[in-house]
Design a protein around this motif. Structure first.
Motif, PDB file in Angstrom:
ATOM      1  N   ARG A   5       0.856  -1.252   0.081  1.00  0.00           N
ATOM      2  CA  ARG A   5       0.279  -0.004  -0.181  1.00  0.00           C
ATOM      3  C   ARG A   5       1.027   1.293  -0.027  1.00  0.00           C
ATOM      4  O   ARG A   5       0.524   2.201  -0.595  1.00  0.00           O
ATOM      5  CB  ARG A   5      -1.043  -0.017   1.178  1.00  0.00           C
ATOM      6  CG  ARG A   5      -1.921  -0.844   0.953  1.00  0.00           C
ATOM      7  CD  ARG A   5      -3.183  -1.202   2.065  1.00  0.00           C
ATOM      8  NE  ARG A   5      -4.109  -2.128   1.937  1.00  0.00           N
ATOM      9  CZ  ARG A   5      -5.235  -1.853   1.800  1.00  0.00           C
ATOM     10  NH1 ARG A   5      -5.713  -0.709   1.628  1.00  0.00           N
ATOM     11  NH2 ARG A   5      -5.963  -3.009   1.491  1.00  0.00           N
ATOM     12  N   LYS A   6       1.851   1.178   0.689  1.00  0.00           N
ATOM     13  CA  LYS A   6       2.878   2.276   0.733  1.00  0.00           C
ATOM     14  C   LYS A   6       3.587   2.352  -0.527  1.00  0.00           C
ATOM     15  O   LYS A   6       3.494   3.515  -1.119  1.00  0.00           O
ATOM     16  CB  LYS A   6       3.955   2.015   1.650  1.00  0.00           C
ATOM     17  CG  LYS A   6       3.195   2.564   3.151  1.00  0.00           C
ATOM     18  CD  LYS A   6       4.610   2.372   4.222  1.00  0.00           C
ATOM     19  CE  LYS A   6       4.255   2.742   5.634  1.00  0.00           C
ATOM     20  NZ  LYS A   6       5.358   2.295   6.435  1.00  0.00           N
ATOM     21  N   LEU A   7       3.775   1.596  -0.994  1.00  0.00           N
ATOM     22  CA  LEU A   7       4.441   1.507  -2.546  1.00  0.00           C
ATOM     23  C   LEU A   7       3.442   2.126  -3.495  1.00  0.00           C
ATOM     24  O   LEU A   7       3.713   2.868  -4.472  1.00  0.00           O
ATOM     25  CB  LEU A   7       4.957   0.239  -2.886  1.00  0.00           C
ATOM     26  CG  LEU A   7       5.586  -0.149  -4.256  1.00  0.00           C
ATOM     27  CD1 LEU A   7       7.048   0.827  -4.345  1.00  0.00           C
ATOM     28  CD2 LEU A   7       6.059  -1.502  -4.502  1.00  0.00           C
ATOM     29  N   ILE A  37       3.335   5.677  -3.281  1.00  0.00           N
ATOM     30  CA  ILE A  37       4.311   6.325  -4.014  1.00  0.00           C
ATOM     31  C   ILE A  37       4.491   6.635  -5.407  1.00  0.00           C
ATOM     32  O   ILE A  37       4.472   7.279  -6.002  1.00  0.00           O
ATOM     33  CB  ILE A  37       5.611   5.763  -3.427  1.00  0.00           C
ATOM     34  CG1 ILE A  37       5.926   5.867  -2.312  1.00  0.00           C
ATOM     35  CG2 ILE A  37       6.748   5.929  -4.411  1.00  0.00           C
ATOM     36  CD1 ILE A  37       7.212   5.188  -1.341  1.00  0.00           C
ATOM     37  N   LYS A  38       4.039   5.502  -6.022  1.00  0.00           N
ATOM     38  CA  LYS A  38       3.416   5.184  -7.335  1.00  0.00           C
ATOM     39  C   LYS A  38       2.617   6.243  -7.931  1.00  0.00           C
ATOM     40  O   LYS A  38       2.708   6.706  -9.144  1.00  0.00           O
ATOM     41  CB  LYS A  38       3.384   3.817  -7.718  1.00  0.00           C
ATOM     42  CG  LYS A  38       4.438   2.791  -7.942  1.00  0.00           C
ATOM     43  CD  LYS A  38       4.000   1.353  -8.311  1.00  0.00           C
ATOM     44  CE  LYS A  38       4.996   0.520  -8.426  1.00  0.00           C
ATOM     45  NZ  LYS A  38       4.709  -0.776  -8.590  1.00  0.00           N
ATOM     46  N   ALA A  39       1.584   6.357  -7.117  1.00  0.00           N
ATOM     47  CA  ALA A  39       0.598   7.358  -7.371  1.00  0.00           C
ATOM     48  C   ALA A  39       1.060   8.878  -7.671  1.00  0.00           C
ATOM     49  O   ALA A  39       0.282   9.590  -8.252  1.00  0.00           O
ATOM     50  CB  ALA A  39      -0.590   7.279  -6.654  1.00  0.00           C
ATOM     51  N   ALA A  93       3.818   9.631  -9.245  1.00  0.00           N
ATOM     52  CA  ALA A  93       4.565   9.722 -10.171  1.00  0.00           C
ATOM     53  C   ALA A  93       4.284  10.833 -11.148  1.00  0.00           C
ATOM     54  O   ALA A  93       2.981  11.011 -11.421  1.00  0.00           O
ATOM     55  CB  ALA A  93       4.649   8.408 -11.212  1.00  0.00           C
ATOM     56  N   GLY A  94       4.922  11.663 -11.310  1.00  0.00           N
ATOM     57  CA  GLY A  94       4.648  13.174 -12.551  1.00  0.00           C
ATOM     58  C   GLY A  94       4.221  13.994 -11.472  1.00  0.00           C
ATOM     59  O   GLY A  94       3.719  14.905 -12.217  1.00  0.00           O
ATOM     60  N   LYS A  95       4.067  13.962 -10.390  1.00  0.00           N
ATOM     61  CA  LYS A  95       3.340  14.956  -9.715  1.00  0.00           C
ATOM     62  C   LYS A  95       4.278  15.948  -8.843  1.00  0.00           C
ATOM     63  O   LYS A  95       3.668  17.003  -8.115  1.00  0.00           O
ATOM     64  CB  LYS A  95       2.102  14.666  -8.673  1.00  0.00           C
ATOM     65  CG  LYS A  95       0.732  13.714  -9.515  1.00  0.00           C
ATOM     66  CD  LYS A  95       0.007  13.183  -8.741  1.00  0.00           C
ATOM     67  CE  LYS A  95      -0.902  12.500  -9.380  1.00  0.00           C
ATOM     68  NZ  LYS A  95      -2.075  11.828  -8.322  1.00  0.00           N
ATOM     69  N   MET A  96       5.356  15.542  -8.884  1.00  0.00           N
ATOM     70  CA  MET A  96       6.352  16.452  -8.164  1.00  0.00           C
ATOM     71  C   MET A  96       7.372  16.947  -8.907  1.00  0.00           C
ATOM     72  O   MET A  96       7.794  16.330 -10.066  1.00  0.00           O
ATOM     73  CB  MET A  96       6.970  15.403  -7.093  1.00  0.00           C
ATOM     74  CG  MET A  96       6.082  14.713  -6.139  1.00  0.00           C
ATOM     75  SD  MET A  96       7.033  13.760  -4.738  1.00  0.00           S
ATOM     76  CE  MET A  96       7.818  14.778  -3.811  1.00  0.00           C
ATOM     77  N   GLU A  97       7.811  18.252  -8.867  1.00  0.00           N
ATOM     78  CA  GLU A  97       8.667  18.935  -9.762  1.00  0.00           C
ATOM     79  C   GLU A  97      10.032  19.100  -8.832  1.00  0.00           C
ATOM     80  O   GLU A  97      10.009  19.608  -7.564  1.00  0.00           O
ATOM     81  CB  GLU A  97       8.329  20.277 -10.029  1.00  0.00           C
ATOM     82  CG  GLU A  97       8.993  20.905 -10.735  1.00  0.00           C
ATOM     83  CD  GLU A  97       8.644  22.435 -11.113  1.00  0.00           C
ATOM     84  OE1 GLU A  97       9.188  23.444 -11.527  1.00  0.00           O
ATOM     85  OE2 GLU A  97       7.423  22.350 -11.200  1.00  0.00           O
TER      86      GLU A  97
END
Length: 69
Positions: free
Chosen positions: A40-42, A45-47, A49-53
């Motif tokens: 669930r933690k993984l 983290i995968k969710a 993806a692409g949302k942090m700059e």
């Protein structure tokens, strides 16, 4: 460690013990719970993806620590 009483179907618990190769029912349940938490933690983290700059390059992170001289 905290004790908890949980009622589980015998066939499900037997399958779990065999599947994870545990030496006891407690070990099997602990393994299953830890694995579920990790998955669930993984997924969280995968969710992201692409949302942090990131404004710093990987090279700067590796070699840019001014405290090291």
């Amino acid at each position: 460690m905290q004790r908890a009483t949980v009622t589980l179907p015998q066939d499900l618990l037997t399958e779990l013990v065999e599947l994870v190769g545990a030496r006891s029912k407690t070990e099997a349940v602990l393994t299953a719970v830890k694995d579920e938490i990790r998955q669930r933690k993984l997924a969280r983290i995968k969710a992201m993806a692409g949302k942090m700059e990131f404004t710093t390059t990987a090279d700067d992170l590796r070699h840019g620590d001014r405290r090291l001289g």
